[in-house]
Write an enzyme that holds these catalytic residues in place. Structure first.
Site, mmCIF file in Angstrom:
data_model
loop_
_atom_site.group_PDB
_atom_site.id
_atom_site.type_symbol
_atom_site.label_atom_id
_atom_site.label_comp_id
_atom_site.label_asym_id
_atom_site.label_seq_id
_atom_site.Cartn_x
_atom_site.Cartn_y
_atom_site.Cartn_z
ATOM 1 N N HIS A 87 0.828 -1.215 0.000
ATOM 2 C CA HIS A 87 0.000 0.000 0.000
ATOM 3 C C HIS A 87 0.864 1.268 0.000
ATOM 4 O O HIS A 87 0.514 2.263 0.641
ATOM 5 C CB HIS A 87 -0.957 0.024 1.202
ATOM 6 C CG HIS A 87 -1.976 -1.070 1.195
ATOM 7 N ND1 HIS A 87 -3.221 -0.912 0.645
ATOM 8 C CD2 HIS A 87 -1.935 -2.345 1.650
ATOM 9 C CE1 HIS A 87 -3.907 -2.044 0.790
ATOM 10 N NE2 HIS A 87 -3.145 -2.924 1.384
ATOM 11 N N ASN A 160 -10.373 -2.622 2.623
ATOM 12 C CA ASN A 160 -10.104 -2.650 1.177
ATOM 13 C C ASN A 160 -11.397 -2.394 0.414
ATOM 14 O O ASN A 160 -12.472 -2.378 1.000
ATOM 15 C CB ASN A 160 -9.575 -4.036 0.769
ATOM 16 C CG ASN A 160 -8.072 -4.199 1.007
ATOM 17 O OD1 ASN A 160 -7.371 -3.237 1.272
ATOM 18 N ND2 ASN A 160 -7.601 -5.414 0.901
ATOM 19 N N TYR A 374 0.830 -4.270 12.198
ATOM 20 C CA TYR A 374 0.728 -2.836 11.911
ATOM 21 C C TYR A 374 1.536 -1.980 12.880
ATOM 22 O O TYR A 374 2.170 -1.011 12.489
ATOM 23 C CB TYR A 374 -0.749 -2.409 11.854
ATOM 24 C CG TYR A 374 -1.425 -2.924 10.591
ATOM 25 C CD1 TYR A 374 -1.626 -4.283 10.397
ATOM 26 C CD2 TYR A 374 -1.819 -2.073 9.575
ATOM 27 C CE1 TYR A 374 -2.205 -4.778 9.237
ATOM 28 C CE2 TYR A 374 -2.404 -2.558 8.406
ATOM 29 C CZ TYR A 374 -2.591 -3.909 8.247
ATOM 30 O OH TYR A 374 -3.155 -4.387 7.092
HETATM 31 FE FE1 HDE Z 1 -2.428 -4.856 5.462
HETATM 32 N N1 HDE Z 1 -0.626 -4.097 5.956
HETATM 33 N N2 HDE Z 1 -1.809 -6.682 6.062
HETATM 34 N N3 HDE Z 1 -4.184 -5.720 4.836
HETATM 35 N N4 HDE Z 1 -3.060 -3.109 4.817
HETATM 36 C C1 HDE Z 1 -0.268 -2.804 5.816
HETATM 37 O O1 HDE Z 1 0.814 -1.536 7.478
HETATM 38 C C2 HDE Z 1 -0.707 -6.926 6.780
HETATM 39 C C3 HDE Z 1 -4.541 -7.021 4.956
HETATM 40 C C4 HDE Z 1 -4.303 -2.795 4.371
HETATM 41 O O2 HDE Z 1 -3.236 3.391 4.242
HETATM 42 C C5 HDE Z 1 1.047 -2.490 6.468
HETATM 43 O O3 HDE Z 1 0.999 0.704 7.811
HETATM 44 C C6 HDE Z 1 -0.648 -8.327 7.147
HETATM 45 C C7 HDE Z 1 -5.945 -7.193 4.722
HETATM 46 C C8 HDE Z 1 -4.372 -1.407 4.025
HETATM 47 O O4 HDE Z 1 -1.451 3.295 5.514
HETATM 48 C C9 HDE Z 1 1.465 -3.832 7.075
HETATM 49 C C10 HDE Z 1 -1.747 -8.889 6.577
HETATM 50 C C11 HDE Z 1 -6.415 -5.946 4.432
HETATM 51 C C12 HDE Z 1 -3.107 -0.890 4.296
HETATM 52 C C13 HDE Z 1 0.304 -4.724 6.700
HETATM 53 C C14 HDE Z 1 -2.475 -7.865 5.922
HETATM 54 C C15 HDE Z 1 -5.297 -5.042 4.507
HETATM 55 C C16 HDE Z 1 -2.317 -1.974 4.781
HETATM 56 C C17 HDE Z 1 2.062 -1.817 5.587
HETATM 57 C C18 HDE Z 1 -2.134 -10.361 6.578
HETATM 58 C C19 HDE Z 1 -7.839 -5.560 4.049
HETATM 59 C C20 HDE Z 1 -2.643 0.521 4.068
HETATM 60 C C21 HDE Z 1 2.022 -0.333 5.953
HETATM 61 C C22 HDE Z 1 -2.754 -10.783 7.715
HETATM 62 C C23 HDE Z 1 -8.775 -5.669 5.110
HETATM 63 C C24 HDE Z 1 -2.688 1.336 5.309
HETATM 64 C C25 HDE Z 1 1.246 -0.277 7.156
HETATM 65 C C26 HDE Z 1 -2.435 2.792 4.988
HETATM 66 C C27 HDE Z 1 -0.996 -1.841 5.202
HETATM 67 C C28 HDE Z 1 0.251 -5.998 7.102
HETATM 68 C C29 HDE Z 1 -3.660 -8.127 5.214
HETATM 69 C C30 HDE Z 1 -5.454 -3.650 4.220
HETATM 70 C C31 HDE Z 1 2.795 -4.385 6.611
HETATM 71 C C32 HDE Z 1 0.435 -8.998 7.941
HETATM 72 C C33 HDE Z 1 -6.747 -8.505 4.804
HETATM 73 C C34 HDE Z 1 -5.573 -0.669 3.466
HETATM 74 O O5 HDE Z 1 1.565 -3.761 8.472
#
Ligand code: HDE
Length: 714
Positions: A87, A160, A374
């Protein structure tokens, strides 16, 4: 000798005056006037010369003593912070959430129970796989992250635009993301899933098939952030004063309805305006048409969870709205752009574990993993534990605790006690208003396992596919053929078609034909046979939920010298009445002189305003203008692209030679080409534009339509 160029005052918006002089080496110095703001170092020391560093003689070596030079370069060298691992490309805006329906009977959360309560919020939209500089219209999931600054602290809902996810257990997230991003040896492709590694991983991960249907659908090439839905994805929990829990899914619906572009269009938009989505949101907010969403919830209890066909803890599944209708509880509007992109959009830190009293988690194995990830990621990105001191991340309520020091600590409490319990002063626990975790009963063997209730990977993929209109189904087939055609390994293509066979035979056949496979592969082995009894659900289709309105859309009006002023004016009036916007496109950006002598200014020169940037186009040309443009490749592309993208095209009779030269013959003229013979036709045209696209045209303009129209193999 310095030479004075003149006094000014610069742009009208600048209140301070300055004098511009030329230095001995010909460089420009802007010297602050008497009431001017003086440039300073970070230490507040006034700067005399910002054009030359300190040297020995005019052509001599630099001196370390020049603290201003050293500080300026040092600061510049450290401007970047690590981009988000996923993202990375995003765009944020401020807004307000207003509650209209109380959930006070099932949650103590004030934001969800005090009707009329207005909660400030910040939203960040993003793509997942591209880096910070990647184009906006990559085929990708859109992140939809929300931070609510509630009276009980910050609540982050990090969602999302798609209600399901690729994987079921967080431990697979690094693999998924590695496979989707650039391949590690070559460092490409950028922001694309159309490559071997992605499809290799997917073809070996059947749990991703439902999500694959969504990402191959038009949902991943949205027309605008203003026209996407949002989903919290996981099942969360609302908790009442007695500690009783109610399951909840959060869904937000755009007031403007859903809309997407075509793939052929997306590819071109990425070249013409890589900032298409961020510019669109910026423009909408600054022009006073702020986008709005309704926030809805699906509420259910253990009884429903037990009888539902799938496990409510499995994030590769959704609950159809037909089964649990959405209860709309409020709406939010995004009406303020950021003052500074870095400070707000780049430094905002969302954490799924930021919840307020009355809102809790479930055991969804994806959510559990996210709750760890996060916080961890913010430490790396923002450089220390005090990222909550950055204004965009600060709660709008007092923060009282004994956490102290660390990098860049901005909130430093006074007083003697920095521990508790203590006999001095300071904050104390509150069993009445404090956050209480849901007291779930947990039993079980400690083991690395996946619940058998997660094993059906195809039934909802099929349900999604059969819920689409014909043309939406065609787009899914097109996208799969496009992506898999970029995959070099034939065995990966075949394995994917094997999975499609478990979803829908016709889709598998279309893709196999599109790829030119010699024989239909065997179906992929399935842990659970695909259910065929799940009914289609209209809410899953973009087309079936269309609003039939041109509101919030943009008309491109191509105008030449001598064009009919009455038609141009009527179009503008009709667009404004439809709450849409328009841009005038002219052969030269200075504008065109219409038949009544008025000059209409161009917003775009035709080369900078291709029709892909508009939802519909109108060609208001004079005889000479049409003859001139009929020789111009860009003008011909303008028309042929609009036609090929199934857009509505309004035209004056004099524009016909250009239409003809754009390859649209008399036989091709269809209901989507609307003549603007008189001013009154403009209204009809703009009303028709509310249908957004004439989808039937696609069956005559696309080679792949043949494969799609072919009957399914027995
Ligand atoms: Fe994320 N995801 N994610 N994700 N995600 C990040 O956190 C992660 C997942 C989503 O506008 C990171 O701040 C893991 C689902 C958005 O700043 C990180 C898993 C959904 C954003 C991270 C998921 C998301 C992130 C990278 C598996 C939809 C942007 C930067 C379990 C519901 C946030 C940050 C923003 C961002 C980890 C799965 C949505 C690496 C481990 C499911 C919208 O922490």
């Amino acid at each position: 000798m310095a030479k004075t160029l003149g006094k000014d005052t610069g742009a009208a918006s600048q209140a301070t005056s300055f004098e511009t002089i030329i230095g001995e080496g010909g460089e420009t110095h802007q010297i602050a006037g008497a009431d001017g703001e003086v440039l300073t170092t970070q230490q507040g020391i006034p700067v005399a010369d910002d054009q030359n560093h300190l040297k020995v003689g005019a052509r001599g070596p630099a001196l370390l003593e020049d603290f201003h030079f050293r500080e300026k370069i040092f600061h510049f060298d450290h401007e970047r912070i690590p981009e988000r691992v996923v993202h990375a490309r995003g765009f944020g805006a401020h807004g307000t959430f207003t509650l209209t329906e109380s959930l006070g009977d099932i949650t103590t959360a004030k934001i969800l129970s005090e009707v009329g309560e207005k909660t400030p919020m910040f939203v960040r939209f993003s793509t997942v796989s591209g880096n910070k500089g990647s184009p906006d219209l990559a085929r990708d999931v859109r992140g939809f992250s929300m931070k609510f600054y509630t009276k009980e602290g910050n609540w982050d809902l990090v969602g999302n635009n798609i209600p399901v996810f690729f994987i079921q257990d967080a431990i697979k997230f690094p693999d998924l993301i590695h496979a989707a991003k650039q391949e590690p040896d070559r460092g490409f492709p950028q922001a694309q899933t159309a490559h071997d590694n992605f499809w290799d991983f997917i073809s070996l991960t059947p749990e991703s098939m439902h999500m694959i249907m969504w990402i191959m659908s038009d949902r991943t090439i949205p027309r605008s952030f203003r026209m996407i839905e949002g989903f919290g994805v996981h099942t969360f929990r609302l908790i009442d004063a007695e500690g009783k829990g109610t399951y909840v899914k959060f869904i937000w619906k755009p007031k403007l309805g859903l809309q997407s572009v075509l793939w052929n269009e997306a590819v071109k938009i990425n070249g013409a305006d890589p900032d298409y989505h961020r510019r669109d949101l910026w423009d909408a907010i600054t022009m006073g048409t702020p986008p709005e969403w309704e926030l809805g919830v699906q509420l259910f209890d253990d009884e429903f969870a037990d009888k539902f066909e799938f496990d409510v803890l499995d994030s590769t599944k959704l609950i159809p709205e037909d089964q649990i209708p959405l209860k709309i509880i409020g709406s939010f509007v995004l009406d303020r752009v950021v003052d500074n992109f870095f400070a707000e959009t780049e430094q905002v830190a969302f954490c799924t574990q930021n919840v307020v009293p009355g809102i809790g988690f479930t055991n969804d194995p994806l959510l559990q993993g996210r709750n760890f990830s996060y916080l961890d990621t913010q430490l790396k990105r923002l450089g220390g534990p005090n990222f909550t001191h950055i204004p965009i991340n600060q709660p709008h309520v007092p923060v009282n605790n004994f956490q102290q020091d660390g990098h860049m600590a901005m909130r430093n409490p006074k007083g003697r006690a920095n521990y508790e319990p203590n006999s001095w002063a300071g904050p104390r626990e509150s069993p009445t208003t404090g956050y209480k975790h849901f007291a779930a009963e947990e039993t079980g063997r400690k083991a690395q396992v996946r619940s058998a209730s997660f094993a059906d990977h195809y039934s909802q993929a099929r349900q999604f596919f059969i819920s689409q209109t014909d043309i939406e189904q065609k787009h899914i087939g097109d996208a799969l053929v496009f992506e898999l055609s970029k995959v070099e390994r034939v065995d990966i293509r075949e394995l994917m078609v094997g999975h499609l066979l478990n979803i829908d035979a016709k889709l598998a056949q279309t893709v196999a034909t599109g790829l030119g496979l010699k024989a239909m592969p065997a179906p992929a082995p399935a842990a659970v046979e695909t259910r065929t009894d799940l009914p289609p659900s209209d809410a899953l289709s973009i087309a079936k939920t269309a609003k039939g309105s041109f509101e919030g859309r943009k008309l491109g009006i191509l105008v030449t010298d001598g064009a009919e002023a009455a038609i141009v004016t009527a179009l503008i009036d009709a667009v404004v009445a439809a709450k849409a916007v328009y841009e005038i496109i002219t052969p030269k950006v200075a504008g065109a002189t219409l038949d009544d002598g008025t000059l209409v200014e161009g917003k775009q020169k035709i080369d900078g305003g291709p029709s892909i940037l508009y939802d519909a186009v109108a060609l208001v040309l004079s005889v000479d203008g049409a003859a001139m443009l009929a020789k111009d490749k860009t003008a011909k592309d303008f028309v042929s692209d609009a036609f090929g993208h199934s857009k509505f095209i309004g035209y004056t009779a004099d524009a016909l030679p250009l239409i003809d030269k754009a390859g649209i013959g008399e036989d091709d003229m269809d209901a989507g080409l609307i003549e603007l013979g008189k001013a009154a036709d403009a209204k009809t045209f703009v009303k028709t534009c509310g249908q957004l696209r004439l989808w039937d045209r696609e069956l005559t303009t696309d080679l792949d339509a043949a494969a799609f129209l072919a009957p399914a193999a027995a």
